[in-house]
Design a protein around this motif. Structure first.
Motif, short mmCIF file in Angstrom:
data_model
loop_
_atom_site.label_atom_id
_atom_site.label_comp_id
_atom_site.label_asym_id
_atom_site.label_seq_id
_atom_site.Cartn_x
_atom_site.Cartn_y
_atom_site.Cartn_z
N PRO A 148 0.82 -1.24 0.00
CA PRO A 148 0.00 0.00 0.00
C PRO A 148 0.85 1.27 0.00
CG PRO A 148 -0.82 -1.58 1.62
CD PRO A 148 0.51 -2.09 1.16
N ILE A 149 2.02 1.20 0.63
CA ILE A 149 2.93 2.35 0.63
C ILE A 149 3.40 2.65 -0.79
CG2 ILE A 149 5.21 3.16 1.41
CD1 ILE A 149 4.73 1.42 3.96
N LEU A 150 3.79 1.61 -1.49
CA LEU A 150 4.27 1.78 -2.87
C LEU A 150 3.15 2.24 -3.79
CD1 LEU A 150 6.69 -1.29 -3.23
CD2 LEU A 150 7.08 0.95 -2.18
N GLU A 151 1.93 1.76 -3.54
CA GLU A 151 0.78 2.23 -4.33
C GLU A 151 0.60 3.73 -4.18
OE1 GLU A 151 -1.35 0.95 -6.44
OE2 GLU A 151 -0.84 -1.17 -6.36
N ASN A 152 0.76 4.23 -2.96
CA ASN A 152 0.61 5.68 -2.73
C ASN A 152 1.70 6.48 -3.43
OD1 ASN A 152 -1.66 5.33 -1.15
ND2 ASN A 152 -0.58 5.54 0.81
N LEU A 153 2.85 5.86 -3.65
CA LEU A 153 4.00 6.60 -4.16
C LEU A 153 4.31 6.32 -5.63
CD1 LEU A 153 6.41 5.99 -1.12
CD2 LEU A 153 5.04 8.03 -1.56
N LYS A 154 3.51 5.47 -6.29
CA LYS A 154 3.88 5.00 -7.62
C LYS A 154 3.91 6.09 -8.69
CE LYS A 154 -0.71 3.42 -9.27
NZ LYS A 154 -1.56 3.73 -8.10
N ASP A 155 3.25 7.22 -8.43
CA ASP A 155 3.28 8.32 -9.40
C ASP A 155 3.70 9.62 -8.71
OD1 ASP A 155 3.03 9.23 -12.03
OD2 ASP A 155 0.95 9.87 -11.74
N ASP A 156 4.58 9.48 -7.71
CA ASP A 156 5.02 10.63 -6.93
C ASP A 156 5.72 11.65 -7.84
OD1 ASP A 156 5.38 11.14 -3.72
OD2 ASP A 156 6.95 12.15 -4.88
N THR A 157 5.57 12.90 -7.50
CA THR A 157 6.16 13.98 -8.31
C THR A 157 7.68 14.05 -8.16
OG1 THR A 157 5.73 15.53 -6.51
CG2 THR A 157 4.08 15.40 -8.28
N SER A 158 8.22 13.45 -7.09
CA SER A 158 9.66 13.52 -6.83
C SER A 158 10.40 12.31 -7.37
CB SER A 158 9.91 13.63 -5.32
OG SER A 158 11.27 13.40 -5.02
N GLU A 159 11.42 12.56 -8.17
CA GLU A 159 12.26 11.46 -8.68
C GLU A 159 12.98 10.75 -7.53
OE1 GLU A 159 15.99 10.70 -11.79
OE2 GLU A 159 15.20 12.73 -11.48
N PHE A 160 13.35 11.49 -6.50
CA PHE A 160 14.00 10.94 -5.31
C PHE A 160 13.11 9.87 -4.67
CE2 PHE A 160 15.65 11.88 -0.81
CZ PHE A 160 16.81 11.16 -1.01
N VAL A 161 11.83 10.15 -4.59
CA VAL A 161 10.86 9.20 -4.03
C VAL A 161 10.67 8.02 -4.98
CG1 VAL A 161 8.48 8.88 -3.27
CG2 VAL A 161 9.69 11.01 -2.72
N ARG A 162 10.49 8.31 -6.26
CA ARG A 162 10.22 7.24 -7.24
C ARG A 162 11.39 6.25 -7.32
NH1 ARG A 162 8.69 11.76 -10.31
NH2 ARG A 162 10.37 11.42 -11.82
N LYS A 163 12.60 6.74 -7.19
CA LYS A 163 13.76 5.84 -7.22
C LYS A 163 13.71 4.88 -6.04
CE LYS A 163 18.77 5.72 -7.77
NZ LYS A 163 20.02 6.50 -7.91
N SER A 164 13.28 5.36 -4.88
CA SER A 164 13.16 4.48 -3.71
C SER A 164 12.10 3.41 -3.94
CB SER A 164 12.81 5.30 -2.46
OG SER A 164 12.63 4.43 -1.36
N VAL A 165 10.99 3.79 -4.56
CA VAL A 165 9.93 2.82 -4.87
C VAL A 165 10.47 1.72 -5.77
CG1 VAL A 165 7.66 2.48 -5.94
CG2 VAL A 165 8.09 4.52 -4.54
N ALA A 166 11.22 2.13 -6.80
CA ALA A 166 11.81 1.15 -7.72
C ALA A 166 12.78 0.23 -6.99
CB ALA A 166 12.53 1.87 -8.87
N ASN A 167 13.60 0.79 -6.12
CA ASN A 167 14.55 -0.02 -5.38
C ASN A 167 13.85 -0.97 -4.41
OD1 ASN A 167 16.79 1.05 -6.67
ND2 ASN A 167 17.07 2.67 -5.17
N ASN A 168 12.74 -0.53 -3.85
CA ASN A 168 11.96 -1.40 -2.97
C ASN A 168 11.41 -2.58 -3.76
OD1 ASN A 168 10.28 -2.46 -0.90
ND2 ASN A 168 10.03 -0.43 -0.04
#
Length: 367
Positions: free
Chosen positions: A182-202
């Motif tokens: 659910p955390i990744l679902e909330n962040l999957k289209d985040d405006t920040s590349e810094f955040v999106r990179k973490s989602v990908a690494n997760n």
């Protein structure tokens, strides 16, 4: 020679750090503080050990009650910001403090990490809390995934990565990552590349234990947005490197059975540690249709035990036309880094296309 990471804790840092401590801690004794820092074991300590040591010394100079200590640490961070300091690896001493002294103070520590992570990430400090308080901590991480601060949102993903490098693993989340999703679902289209990179690494962490879960996410997220497409591609890199059939198909990468690699050349078949390996090769699509290719090269680095360990490097991913030949030139440094030490011995260079090793050359690294 590369400067060791542990030397970020030097006189320049401590002069700056103690000046701020003196403004925030009543009766602070800089001379006594530095004497305790530079004890007999200081030189032998590595980076993580130095962080822990500084946190322990800092604890001696704080009032003693955890809530008051955290309040002072917040004041110290505010004062550092006023000095124009915006965080850095050396200030992970604050996260070490929470990890060392805060586990019995859940609520205060959660509030502290929400504040501190906006200065320096608490991704390591949160992990003992996830292990001790799994349900409460993951519910808090889910709340943080909607935080106004991109640093807190990124922390909500990075902190619960099952296999975060240089951190303690999270065995329960390796086995069942459902609390992460659910955390990744909330962040999957985040405006920040810094955040999106973490989602990908997760996702890339999860895929190592639960590939089917990530493949299901890829199918659901594909085409949601260009940002989400980048996440699932980067998050599937382990599967793509292994030429996982379903992952390859999802990303339009076919078996490269009509691709020919010619003229793989290494400029110097023997290089010294610190030198650069130069190589080139030609790629030809001998088929009758265009084909999408992930072009990589792998190096089997010699380890201290005399065995090889392959590291893959992506060159590009493009569509290659039938009957066409494409030339590539690359260079790879063999300079020692804090994250990779090179050893003498025979090494292997491989050209890897869509996960398939199509050409190999041996070369020697000398002292």
């Amino acid at each position: 020679m590369v400067e060791p990471f542990k030397n970020i804790y030097n006189d320049t840092f401590f002069n700056q750090f103690t000046a701020v401590l003196g403004k925030c801690i009543k009766g602070f004794d800089k001379k006594r503080f530095l004497k305790k820092i530079y004890d007999d074991a200081w030189e032998a300590r590595e980076l993580k050990q130095r962080m822990k040591h500084i946190a322990q010394v800092l604890h001696e100079f704080l009032p003693g009650q955890y809530d008051k200590n955290i309040s002072l640490i917040k004041d110290i961070i505010i004062a550092l910001r006023k000095e124009g300091i915006s965080g850095g690896l050396e200030y992970m001493v604050f996260t070490e403090y929470v990890e060392a002294y805060g586990l019995e103070h859940y609520d205060i520590s959660m509030q502290a990490m929400e504040f501190i992570t906006q200065f320096i990430s608490c991704e390591f400090a949160i992990r003992p809390f996830i292990i001790r308080y799994p349900e409460k901590a993951m519910k808090q991480m889910l709340l943080w995934s909607k935080h106004e601060s991109l640093h807190v949102r990124r922390f909500s993903s990075e902190g619960c990565r099952p296999r975060l490098p240089w951190a303690m693993a999270l065995p329960a989340l390796k086995k069942d990552p459902s609390a992460i999703l659910p955390i990744l679902e909330n962040l999957k289209d985040d405006t920040s590349e810094f955040v999106r990179k973490s989602v990908a690494n997760n996702l890339n962490d999860i895929v190592k234990d639960n590939p089917d879960i990530v493949l299901g996410i890829v199918k659901r997220w594909q085409g949601v947005s260009p940002r989400t497409d980048w996440i699932i591609k980067h998050g599937s890199r382990t599967l793509l490197r292994k030429a996982h059939p379903q992952a390859m198909k999802l990303f339009g990468l076919a078996v490269a059975d009509q691709i020919v690699i010619d003229k793989l050349k290494i400029t110097d078949k023997s290089i010294g540690i610190g030198d650069t390996l130069h190589f080139s090769f030609d790629l030809t699509n001998s088929g009758k249709k265009p084909i999408k290719l992930r072009v990589e090269y792998g190096i089997d680095y010699m380890k201290s035990n005399g065995k090889g360990n392959r590291k893959l490097f992506k060159i590009t991913e493009n569509t290659y036309q039938p009957g066409q030949t494409y030339s590539f030139k690359r260079a790879q440094s063999f300079r020692n880094l804090t994250t990779r030490k090179h050893y003498a011995g025979q090494h292997t260079l491989a050209v890897v296309i869509n996960g398939q090793e199509l050409a190999v050359k041996k070369f020697t690294v000398t002292e």
